[in-house]
Design an enzyme around this catalytic site. Sequence first.
Site, mmCIF file in Angstrom:
data_model
loop_
_atom_site.group_PDB
_atom_site.id
_atom_site.type_symbol
_atom_site.label_atom_id
_atom_site.label_comp_id
_atom_site.label_asym_id
_atom_site.label_seq_id
_atom_site.Cartn_x
_atom_site.Cartn_y
_atom_site.Cartn_z
ATOM 1 N N HIS A 179 -14.637 19.201 -3.605
ATOM 2 C CA HIS A 179 -15.687 19.913 -3.846
ATOM 3 C C HIS A 179 -16.670 19.803 -2.349
ATOM 4 O O HIS A 179 -16.119 19.008 -1.747
ATOM 5 C CB HIS A 179 -16.678 19.230 -4.881
ATOM 6 C CG HIS A 179 -16.226 19.359 -6.125
ATOM 7 N ND1 HIS A 179 -16.304 20.763 -6.865
ATOM 8 C CD2 HIS A 179 -15.660 18.787 -7.229
ATOM 9 C CE1 HIS A 179 -15.878 20.750 -7.881
ATOM 10 N NE2 HIS A 179 -15.433 19.637 -8.289
ATOM 11 N N CYS A 191 -16.619 24.479 -1.338
ATOM 12 C CA CYS A 191 -17.391 25.423 -1.077
ATOM 13 C C CYS A 191 -18.539 25.589 -0.011
ATOM 14 O O CYS A 191 -18.430 24.408 0.723
ATOM 15 C CB CYS A 191 -18.466 25.412 -2.267
ATOM 16 S SG CYS A 191 -17.862 26.008 -3.808
#
Length: 430
Positions: A243, A293
Amino acid sequence: MDPKHSQILQRHRHDIVTTLNPADICDGFLSKGVFTQDMIDEIQSKITRRDQARQLVISLETRGSQAFLAFLECLRETGQHDLAELLQCGDGARPLIPLPIQNPKHTEKTDRFDFTPPRLVPLKPKGLPVPKPLNPYESLDVTSETKGVRPTRPSIQCYKMDASPCGICLIINNVDFDPSFDLKDRKGSNIDCDKMEKRFKALNFEVIVKRNLKYNHIIQEMAFLAQRDHSVYDCCVVIILSHGTEASQNNFPGAVYGVDGASVPVQLITNYLNGQNCPSLQGKPKLFFIQACGGGEKDTGFEVSSDEVEPSLSGTDDQMDAIPISSSSDSLSTYDETDARATLPTPSDILVSYSTFPGYVSWRHTQAGSWYVENLDRVLEKNAATDDLVTMLTMVNDAVSQISAKGLYKQTSAFFHVLRKLLYFQSSQS
């Protein structure tokens, strides 16, 4: 070598690598004094024909102003007239055929050879070849014949990439996260990890895989990597699957999460391997591939004509590698991090490839893996034997941009770099 001739070799590198058999012309280069025996031995030490051809081109660009003309003559002497004619016309000018080169003179100080300039006889130009249609997964080879004559520019050298193994590739695969930090487990990441492990082993890297690292362990692994002696290697690769979150930095943007919910800035990760902190990697390429991301924005794209868009993947199993912007955000409002632009004052020879553009989410399919890694793996498989890294990452950008999540959201990968030379991976293809 004349920059114009060097540019022709670079422009037609794909044609040379895919068609030339170096064994046919090495004797000619040796007899003309273009290459020394040591240089011939270095070319022949490469395992595959493609790698031998690539090394021949790299060496040829260092051999003085008449080396290109000697190359054309060797091609003709061995019956490779089509390739000779293609290179002869490669600058878009009227084709010239050199007469035989005689009396090479060895220059001891530079280890190069000067030749008596040949007399050039102009011929009538012939018709230009019709270019093949391009697709995102094939080598791009747009020539001056199709786009007009390009301005002459200084030749770009290539990084040395022939060590065996070529270097160390560290993969950090974070899958299972502490649920108290609103970070979902990253289903499908193991698929990405397996692809990258196999791909970089095929590119002759020593691959090390670490799974589910906390913040401190990520820092620790980077410190261990920086302390290793890389003097026998030509390159170093770090791949992080995790992440991410948005983080403005002076150099490279973004941050990646440890499984404990603490984020590590990408800039900090790259700094471990810069010239100051890892002297044995000075002047050598340091490559970072980040699947995470880049922010909370969801790109819905813009309308284009149908011939601009190819069939794309989409489905209900697409997820984002991000965290919610707030506790009330729904599952499609999560984000990574990123910002900044590459303005590196001291580091050099660094490339960071992001799965998404700074500020935007990055999509991952729970069954097939991430869009970015899937296309990175595919492009490396099909093009590593002929294309440089920056060209291949441009292909990845295009391929990722064709995909849609849930039939609506888009993504494009991005890369920032301060490479000083072209980078060609080793390849097992013949």
